[in-house]
Design a protein around this motif. Sequence first.
Motif, PDB file in Angstrom:
ATOM      1  N   LEU A  11       0.764  -1.056  -0.035  1.00  0.00           N
ATOM      2  CA  LEU A  11       0.131  -0.049  -0.172  1.00  0.00           C
ATOM      3  C   LEU A  11       0.891   1.185  -0.018  1.00  0.00           C
ATOM      4  O   LEU A  11       0.593   2.428  -0.652  1.00  0.00           O
ATOM      5  N   LYS A  12       2.000   1.187   0.684  1.00  0.00           N
ATOM      6  CA  LYS A  12       2.984   2.446   0.552  1.00  0.00           C
ATOM      7  C   LYS A  12       3.454   2.620  -0.642  1.00  0.00           C
ATOM      8  O   LYS A  12       3.330   3.782  -1.237  1.00  0.00           O
ATOM      9  N   LYS A  13       3.987   2.003  -1.245  1.00  0.00           N
ATOM     10  CA  LYS A  13       4.598   1.914  -2.784  1.00  0.00           C
ATOM     11  C   LYS A  13       3.355   2.284  -3.646  1.00  0.00           C
ATOM     12  O   LYS A  13       3.607   3.215  -4.555  1.00  0.00           O
ATOM     13  N   ALA A  14       2.274   1.681  -3.439  1.00  0.00           N
ATOM     14  CA  ALA A  14       1.150   2.026  -4.310  1.00  0.00           C
ATOM     15  C   ALA A  14       0.898   3.429  -4.197  1.00  0.00           C
ATOM     16  O   ALA A  14       0.351   4.249  -5.047  1.00  0.00           O
ATOM     17  N   SER A  15       0.771   3.846  -2.839  1.00  0.00           N
ATOM     18  CA  SER A  15       0.430   5.191  -2.575  1.00  0.00           C
ATOM     19  C   SER A  15       1.220   6.414  -3.377  1.00  0.00           C
ATOM     20  O   SER A  15       0.846   7.242  -3.938  1.00  0.00           O
ATOM     21  N   LEU A  16       2.437   5.895  -3.253  1.00  0.00           N
ATOM     22  CA  LEU A  16       3.748   6.918  -3.772  1.00  0.00           C
ATOM     23  C   LEU A  16       3.391   6.846  -5.392  1.00  0.00           C
ATOM     24  O   LEU A  16       3.836   7.947  -6.024  1.00  0.00           O
ATOM     25  N   ALA A  17       3.337   5.769  -5.955  1.00  0.00           N
ATOM     26  CA  ALA A  17       3.147   5.504  -7.187  1.00  0.00           C
ATOM     27  C   ALA A  17       1.628   6.370  -7.720  1.00  0.00           C
ATOM     28  O   ALA A  17       1.710   6.808  -9.008  1.00  0.00           O
ATOM     29  N   CYS A  18       1.053   6.872  -7.067  1.00  0.00           N
ATOM     30  CA  CYS A  18      -0.180   7.443  -7.205  1.00  0.00           C
ATOM     31  C   CYS A  18       0.093   9.063  -7.175  1.00  0.00           C
ATOM     32  O   CYS A  18      -0.660   9.806  -7.316  1.00  0.00           O
ATOM     33  N   GLY A  19       1.095   9.192  -6.631  1.00  0.00           N
ATOM     34  CA  GLY A  19       1.505  10.689  -6.371  1.00  0.00           C
ATOM     35  C   GLY A  19       1.042  11.151  -5.082  1.00  0.00           C
ATOM     36  O   GLY A  19       0.994  12.411  -4.906  1.00  0.00           O
ATOM     37  N   LYS A  20       0.628  10.139  -4.221  1.00  0.00           N
ATOM     38  CA  LYS A  20       0.154  10.657  -2.996  1.00  0.00           C
ATOM     39  C   LYS A  20       1.268  10.278  -1.779  1.00  0.00           C
ATOM     40  O   LYS A  20       2.307   9.801  -2.100  1.00  0.00           O
ATOM     41  N   ASN A  21       0.886  10.788  -0.734  1.00  0.00           N
ATOM     42  CA  ASN A  21       1.942  10.212   0.628  1.00  0.00           C
ATOM     43  C   ASN A  21       1.668   9.016   0.897  1.00  0.00           C
ATOM     44  O   ASN A  21       0.700   8.211   0.516  1.00  0.00           O
ATOM     45  N   HIS A  22       2.564   8.435   1.471  1.00  0.00           N
ATOM     46  CA  HIS A  22       2.703   6.956   1.665  1.00  0.00           C
ATOM     47  C   HIS A  22       1.799   6.236   2.508  1.00  0.00           C
ATOM     48  O   HIS A  22       1.547   4.815   2.201  1.00  0.00           O
ATOM     49  N   ALA A  23       0.979   7.051   3.175  1.00  0.00           N
ATOM     50  CA  ALA A  23      -0.034   6.395   3.982  1.00  0.00           C
ATOM     51  C   ALA A  23      -1.580   6.556   3.575  1.00  0.00           C
ATOM     52  O   ALA A  23      -2.557   6.272   3.943  1.00  0.00           O
ATOM     53  N   TYR A  24      -1.375   7.035   2.081  1.00  0.00           N
ATOM     54  CA  TYR A  24      -2.866   7.389   1.565  1.00  0.00           C
ATOM     55  C   TYR A  24      -3.880   6.333   1.432  1.00  0.00           C
ATOM     56  O   TYR A  24      -4.790   6.127   1.789  1.00  0.00           O
ATOM     57  N   LEU A  25      -3.157   5.296   0.978  1.00  0.00           N
ATOM     58  CA  LEU A  25      -4.236   3.953   0.638  1.00  0.00           C
ATOM     59  C   LEU A  25      -4.550   3.238   1.517  1.00  0.00           C
ATOM     60  O   LEU A  25      -5.431   2.643   1.940  1.00  0.00           O
ATOM     61  N   HIS A  26      -3.355   3.391   2.763  1.00  0.00           N
ATOM     62  CA  HIS A  26      -3.906   2.713   3.970  1.00  0.00           C
ATOM     63  C   HIS A  26      -4.830   3.379   4.962  1.00  0.00           C
ATOM     64  O   HIS A  26      -5.783   2.566   5.378  1.00  0.00           O
ATOM     65  N   GLN A  27      -5.039   4.594   4.523  1.00  0.00           N
ATOM     66  CA  GLN A  27      -6.188   5.286   5.240  1.00  0.00           C
ATOM     67  C   GLN A  27      -7.293   5.041   4.400  1.00  0.00           C
ATOM     68  O   GLN A  27      -8.610   5.046   4.867  1.00  0.00           O
TER      69      GLN A  27
END
Length: 243
Positions: free
Chosen positions: A23-39
């Motif tokens: 989820l961290k890597k996927a969040s960064l790949a979306c241009g978001k902070n590392h916790a975006y998809l976890h949240q």
Amino acid sequence: MKLDPIRRRLLELVAHRDPPTDLKKASLACGKNHAYLHQFVHRGTPRRLPEDVRWALAAHLGVDESVLRDGTPPPPQPSGARQVEAVTTRRPRVYSRILDPDHEPGVVAVPEVRVTAAAGGGAVAEYEALGDSWYFPVDWLRHELRARAADLKIISIDGDSMEPVLAAGDKVLIDTSRTAPSPPGIFVLHDGLGLVAKQVEYVPNTDPPTLLIKSANPRYQDYERTVDEVTIAGRVIWFARRL
């Protein structure tokens, strides 16, 4: 919280992605902070994925964006070898066609160029634009590659001297701000005879300062050049290959 179908599907796609992600890597790949998809998954924030995030996430996971769309069942998938082919042949340019950096502040364009470097130490590498750009998430460049978009170029590999590390036709991302061969790494340079991608390292205690230039392919011999005899265009920090 109880996970809805979209959040469960996202976790399944992340868990089964090859090469692996989280989820961290996927969040960064979306241009978001590392916790975006976890949240998003575990706290329900945001309630729905914005369209730009959905497209970027689908590109990262190698799926159709409709798979991540609320109320839309995943499209039927081909079976066997065709399914593998459909996923593994997906290229980053799909992502680049979707996102427009003028309207998507989370991504930035990196030009694909041909390098026309002059021979000789201290010479400045010149670039001929080929008209294509690749679009990358800004946060991914910053946090994963530790690079600035303004310093980056995409070029194509020609020849087999770096196989199996790099093959002819591979696209490499070079950081033009990193021209010092310390620590050792793969660099694009003009060695006095032509433009090459090679493993380069500084030879300690040499006068004049000397570089050891090596190929990954054992068919090619290592050789040395003084610093004044080469022009380093940049360090290779990422590559893409069609499977």
